[in-house]
Scaffold this motif. Structure first.
Motif, PDB file in Angstrom:
ATOM      1  N   ASP A   1       0.832  -1.208   0.000  1.00 32.61           N
ATOM      2  CA  ASP A   1       0.000   0.000   0.000  1.00 32.61           C
ATOM      3  C   ASP A   1       0.867   1.259   0.000  1.00 32.61           C
ATOM      4  O   ASP A   1       0.559   2.238  -0.692  1.00 32.61           O
ATOM      5  CB  ASP A   1      -0.934   0.005   1.208  1.00 32.61           C
ATOM      6  N   ARG A   2       1.959   1.241   0.768  1.00 35.29           N
ATOM      7  CA  ARG A   2       2.854   2.397   0.781  1.00 35.29           C
ATOM      8  C   ARG A   2       3.520   2.582  -0.573  1.00 35.29           C
ATOM      9  O   ARG A   2       3.673   3.710  -1.058  1.00 35.29           O
ATOM     10  CB  ARG A   2       3.915   2.246   1.874  1.00 35.29           C
ATOM     11  N   GLY A   3       3.924   1.463  -1.193  1.00 29.45           N
ATOM     12  CA  GLY A   3       4.541   1.552  -2.510  1.00 29.45           C
ATOM     13  C   GLY A   3       3.593   2.107  -3.550  1.00 29.45           C
ATOM     14  O   GLY A   3       3.979   2.916  -4.405  1.00 29.45           O
ATOM     15  N   VAL A   4       2.339   1.693  -3.480  1.00 22.77           N
ATOM     16  CA  VAL A   4       1.321   2.218  -4.400  1.00 22.77           C
ATOM     17  C   VAL A   4       1.116   3.706  -4.148  1.00 22.77           C
ATOM     18  O   VAL A   4       1.045   4.518  -5.083  1.00 22.77           O
ATOM     19  CB  VAL A   4      -0.006   1.444  -4.231  1.00 22.77           C
ATOM     20  N   ALA A   5       1.019   4.098  -2.872  1.00 22.17           N
ATOM     21  CA  ALA A   5       0.793   5.512  -2.523  1.00 22.17           C
ATOM     22  C   ALA A   5       1.954   6.388  -3.002  1.00 22.17           C
ATOM     23  O   ALA A   5       1.739   7.553  -3.371  1.00 22.17           O
ATOM     24  CB  ALA A   5       0.606   5.651  -1.013  1.00 22.17           C
ATOM     25  N   ARG A   6       3.172   5.837  -3.010  1.00 20.13           N
ATOM     26  CA  ARG A   6       4.329   6.605  -3.484  1.00 20.13           C
ATOM     27  C   ARG A   6       4.432   6.623  -5.000  1.00 20.13           C
ATOM     28  O   ARG A   6       5.300   7.302  -5.556  1.00 20.13           O
ATOM     29  CB  ARG A   6       5.620   6.015  -2.887  1.00 20.13           C
ATOM     30  N   GLY A   7       3.589   5.866  -5.677  1.00 18.61           N
ATOM     31  CA  GLY A   7       3.619   5.825  -7.132  1.00 18.61           C
ATOM     32  C   GLY A   7       4.669   4.891  -7.710  1.00 18.61           C
ATOM     33  O   GLY A   7       4.982   4.961  -8.900  1.00 18.61           O
ATOM     34  N   GLU A   8       5.200   3.986  -6.878  1.00 15.31           N
ATOM     35  CA  GLU A   8       6.239   3.071  -7.362  1.00 15.31           C
ATOM     36  C   GLU A   8       5.677   1.970  -8.242  1.00 15.31           C
ATOM     37  O   GLU A   8       6.372   1.424  -9.105  1.00 15.31           O
ATOM     38  CB  GLU A   8       6.964   2.434  -6.173  1.00 15.31           C
ATOM     39  N   VAL A   9       4.437   1.600  -7.997  1.00 14.16           N
ATOM     40  CA  VAL A   9       3.800   0.522  -8.752  1.00 14.16           C
ATOM     41  C   VAL A   9       2.311   0.849  -8.852  1.00 14.16           C
ATOM     42  O   VAL A   9       1.729   1.394  -7.906  1.00 14.16           O
ATOM     43  CB  VAL A   9       4.047  -0.837  -8.048  1.00 14.16           C
ATOM     44  N   PRO A  10       1.674   0.571  -9.989  1.00 12.00           N
ATOM     45  CA  PRO A  10       0.245   0.879 -10.125  1.00 12.00           C
ATOM     46  C   PRO A  10      -0.613   0.049  -9.172  1.00 12.00           C
ATOM     47  O   PRO A  10      -0.313  -1.115  -8.903  1.00 12.00           O
ATOM     48  CB  PRO A  10      -0.061   0.513 -11.581  1.00 12.00           C
ATOM     49  N   ALA A  11      -1.682   0.636  -8.674  1.00 11.99           N
ATOM     50  CA  ALA A  11      -2.563  -0.067  -7.738  1.00 11.99           C
ATOM     51  C   ALA A  11      -3.196  -1.296  -8.372  1.00 11.99           C
ATOM     52  O   ALA A  11      -3.528  -2.258  -7.668  1.00 11.99           O
ATOM     53  CB  ALA A  11      -3.648   0.886  -7.236  1.00 11.99           C
ATOM     54  N   ASP A  12      -3.369  -1.271  -9.699  1.00  9.04           N
ATOM     55  CA  ASP A  12      -4.020  -2.399 -10.367  1.00  9.04           C
ATOM     56  C   ASP A  12      -3.020  -3.373 -10.979  1.00  9.04           C
ATOM     57  O   ASP A  12      -3.390  -4.204 -11.806  1.00  9.04           O
ATOM     58  CB  ASP A  12      -4.981  -1.888 -11.450  1.00  9.04           C
ATOM     59  N   HIS A  13      -1.764  -3.299 -10.544  1.00 14.76           N
ATOM     60  CA  HIS A  13      -0.767  -4.237 -11.082  1.00 14.76           C
ATOM     61  C   HIS A  13      -1.190  -5.656 -10.709  1.00 14.76           C
ATOM     62  O   HIS A  13      -1.398  -5.966  -9.531  1.00 14.76           O
ATOM     63  CB  HIS A  13       0.615  -3.941 -10.499  1.00 14.76           C
ATOM     64  N   PRO A  14      -1.323  -6.552 -11.689  1.00 11.52           N
ATOM     65  CA  PRO A  14      -1.872  -7.884 -11.396  1.00 11.52           C
ATOM     66  C   PRO A  14      -0.993  -8.753 -10.500  1.00 11.52           C
ATOM     67  O   PRO A  14      -1.478  -9.729  -9.906  1.00 11.52           O
ATOM     68  CB  PRO A  14      -2.020  -8.516 -12.786  1.00 11.52           C
ATOM     69  N   ALA A  15       0.291  -8.422 -10.363  1.00 13.12           N
ATOM     70  CA  ALA A  15       1.184  -9.266  -9.555  1.00 13.12           C
ATOM     71  C   ALA A  15       1.121  -8.948  -8.066  1.00 13.12           C
ATOM     72  O   ALA A  15       1.568  -9.754  -7.240  1.00 13.12           O
ATOM     73  CB  ALA A  15       2.626  -9.116 -10.046  1.00 13.12           C
ATOM     74  N   LEU A  16       0.549  -7.804  -7.688  1.00  9.40           N
ATOM     75  CA  LEU A  16       0.605  -7.386  -6.298  1.00  9.40           C
ATOM     76  C   LEU A  16      -0.059  -8.387  -5.351  1.00  9.40           C
ATOM     77  O   LEU A  16       0.453  -8.661  -4.263  1.00  9.40           O
ATOM     78  CB  LEU A  16      -0.043  -6.004  -6.130  1.00  9.40           C
ATOM     79  N   GLU A  17      -1.204  -8.918  -5.756  1.00  4.52           N
ATOM     80  CA  GLU A  17      -1.924  -9.817  -4.847  1.00  4.52           C
ATOM     81  C   GLU A  17      -1.191 -11.125  -4.597  1.00  4.52           C
ATOM     82  O   GLU A  17      -1.490 -11.843  -3.635  1.00  4.52           O
ATOM     83  CB  GLU A  17      -3.321 -10.117  -5.383  1.00  4.52           C
ATOM     84  N   PHE A  18      -0.205 -11.447  -5.448  1.00  2.00           N
ATOM     85  CA  PHE A  18       0.488 -12.724  -5.323  1.00  2.00           C
ATOM     86  C   PHE A  18       1.808 -12.640  -4.554  1.00  2.00           C
ATOM     87  O   PHE A  18       2.467 -13.662  -4.356  1.00  2.00           O
ATOM     88  CB  PHE A  18       0.751 -13.317  -6.714  1.00  2.00           C
ATOM     89  N   ILE A  19       2.198 -11.444  -4.117  1.00  6.14           N
ATOM     90  CA  ILE A  19       3.477 -11.313  -3.419  1.00  6.14           C
ATOM     91  C   ILE A  19       3.526 -12.171  -2.151  1.00  6.14           C
ATOM     92  O   ILE A  19       4.501 -12.916  -1.948  1.00  6.14           O
ATOM     93  CB  ILE A  19       3.788  -9.831  -3.112  1.00  6.14           C
ATOM     94  N   PRO A  20       2.527 -12.135  -1.271  1.00  7.71           N
ATOM     95  CA  PRO A  20       2.599 -13.014  -0.088  1.00  7.71           C
ATOM     96  C   PRO A  20       2.702 -14.491  -0.471  1.00  7.71           C
ATOM     97  O   PRO A  20       3.488 -15.238   0.136  1.00  7.71           O
ATOM     98  CB  PRO A  20       1.292 -12.712   0.656  1.00  7.71           C
ATOM     99  N   ALA A  21       1.931 -14.912  -1.468  1.00  6.36           N
ATOM    100  CA  ALA A  21       1.974 -16.319  -1.879  1.00  6.36           C
ATOM    101  C   ALA A  21       3.354 -16.688  -2.423  1.00  6.36           C
ATOM    102  O   ALA A  21       3.852 -17.794  -2.176  1.00  6.36           O
ATOM    103  CB  ALA A  21       0.899 -16.593  -2.929  1.00  6.36           C
ATOM    104  N   GLN A  22       3.985 -15.774  -3.165  1.00  3.54           N
ATOM    105  CA  GLN A  22       5.320 -16.050  -3.689  1.00  3.54           C
ATOM    106  C   GLN A  22       6.332 -16.240  -2.568  1.00  3.54           C
ATOM    107  O   GLN A  22       7.134 -17.175  -2.590  1.00  3.54           O
ATOM    108  CB  GLN A  22       5.773 -14.900  -4.592  1.00  3.54           C
ATOM    109  N   ILE A  23       6.287 -15.347  -1.589  1.00  2.09           N
ATOM    110  CA  ILE A  23       7.277 -15.400  -0.510  1.00  2.09           C
ATOM    111  C   ILE A  23       7.070 -16.637   0.358  1.00  2.09           C
ATOM    112  O   ILE A  23       8.015 -17.385   0.632  1.00  2.09           O
ATOM    113  CB  ILE A  23       7.231 -14.108   0.315  1.00  2.09           C
ATOM    114  N   PHE A  24       5.836 -16.881   0.770  1.00  2.00           N
ATOM    115  CA  PHE A  24       5.582 -18.075   1.578  1.00  2.00           C
ATOM    116  C   PHE A  24       5.821 -19.337   0.761  1.00  2.00           C
ATOM    117  O   PHE A  24       6.276 -20.357   1.294  1.00  2.00           O
ATOM    118  CB  PHE A  24       4.157 -18.054   2.126  1.00  2.00           C
ATOM    119  N   GLY A  25       5.511 -19.276  -0.525  1.00  5.16           N
ATOM    120  CA  GLY A  25       5.689 -20.454  -1.370  1.00  5.16           C
ATOM    121  C   GLY A  25       7.138 -20.874  -1.490  1.00  5.16           C
ATOM    122  O   GLY A  25       7.465 -22.061  -1.354  1.00  5.16           O
ATOM    123  N   VAL A  26       8.036 -19.916  -1.719  1.00  4.20           N
ATOM    124  CA  VAL A  26       9.444 -20.275  -1.882  1.00  4.20           C
ATOM    125  C   VAL A  26      10.041 -20.750  -0.564  1.00  4.20           C
ATOM    126  O   VAL A  26      10.901 -21.644  -0.534  1.00  4.20           O
ATOM    127  CB  VAL A  26      10.249 -19.091  -2.467  1.00  4.20           C
TER     128      VAL A  26
END
Length: 204
Positions: free
Chosen positions: A147-172
């Protein structure tokens, strides 16, 4: 005279439980989780924990009644948020710090995840306790970073990969011990973040 049944289930449970000091209760929790890690959930018994902690098994049954309730209580007592408080000023920096924290501390928790395995899928209380203790605090912290990264404009709020970041980290974290027989240490997770997560977000 008021009967135990008339008092209701919560009062009845409380009356069966004996008073434990926080230190003694934590000793029980540490013992049962260590046996889960070492032997697997199915092999853990109240008798085994009682022998390790030098108490009677009736003491454990009086406190927690069943093994699933005992293990669930131990998990809830372990609630932690290693990723909370990480705020480097950039999403990329935050995710690199997540990798460092995860690699430093995940070995014990990773074995706990693996050892609970199928039991978590069968028992809703265990599943809820595991999520509440080891998963949700970290995913909440990750979402705050995003959320902070989105608010700073680093990544678009609708970037499709954002929702998968927790799954990626826990998965690896969970996958490497299975695939390679080694824990996902700090070096490995940082390489994963640099090679797979940041480029996908456009942050490489």
């Amino acid at each position: 005279m008021t009967s135990q049944a008339a008092e209701g289930p919560e009062t009845a449970v409380a009356s069966r439980r004996s008073k434990l000091t926080p230190e003694r209760e934590q000793e029980f929790f540490d013992a049962v989780l260590e046996q889960v890690r070492e032997c697997g959930y199915d092999s853990v018994t109240m008798e085994g924990v009682a022998a390790t902690t030098r108490c009677s098994k009736s003491t454990l049954y009086r406190q927690w009644r069943t093994k699933p309730q005992f293990v669930a209580a131990a998990l809830r007592a372990r609630r932690s948020a290693r990723f909370a408080g990480i705020d480097t000023g950039t999403l990329a920096g935050d995710l690199r710090e997540v990798a460092r924290h995860a690699g430093e501390n995940y070995a014990l928790e990773g074995r706990l995840f693996q050892a609970l395995g199928h039991a978590v899928l069968q028992d809703e209380e265990l599943q809820a306790a595991l999520r509440g203790a080891l998963v949700e605090p970290e995913t909440e912290a990750l979402r705050a970073m995003i959320d902070r990264g989105v608010a700073r404009g680093e990544v678009p709020a609708d970037h499709p990969a954002l929702e998968f970041i927790p799954a990626q980290i826990f998965g690896v974290l969970r996958a490497r011990p299975v695939l390679e027989g080694r824990d996902a240490d700090e070096t490995y997770i940082i390489k994963f973040i640099e090679a797979a997560v940041l480029p996908t977000l456009g942050l490489a």
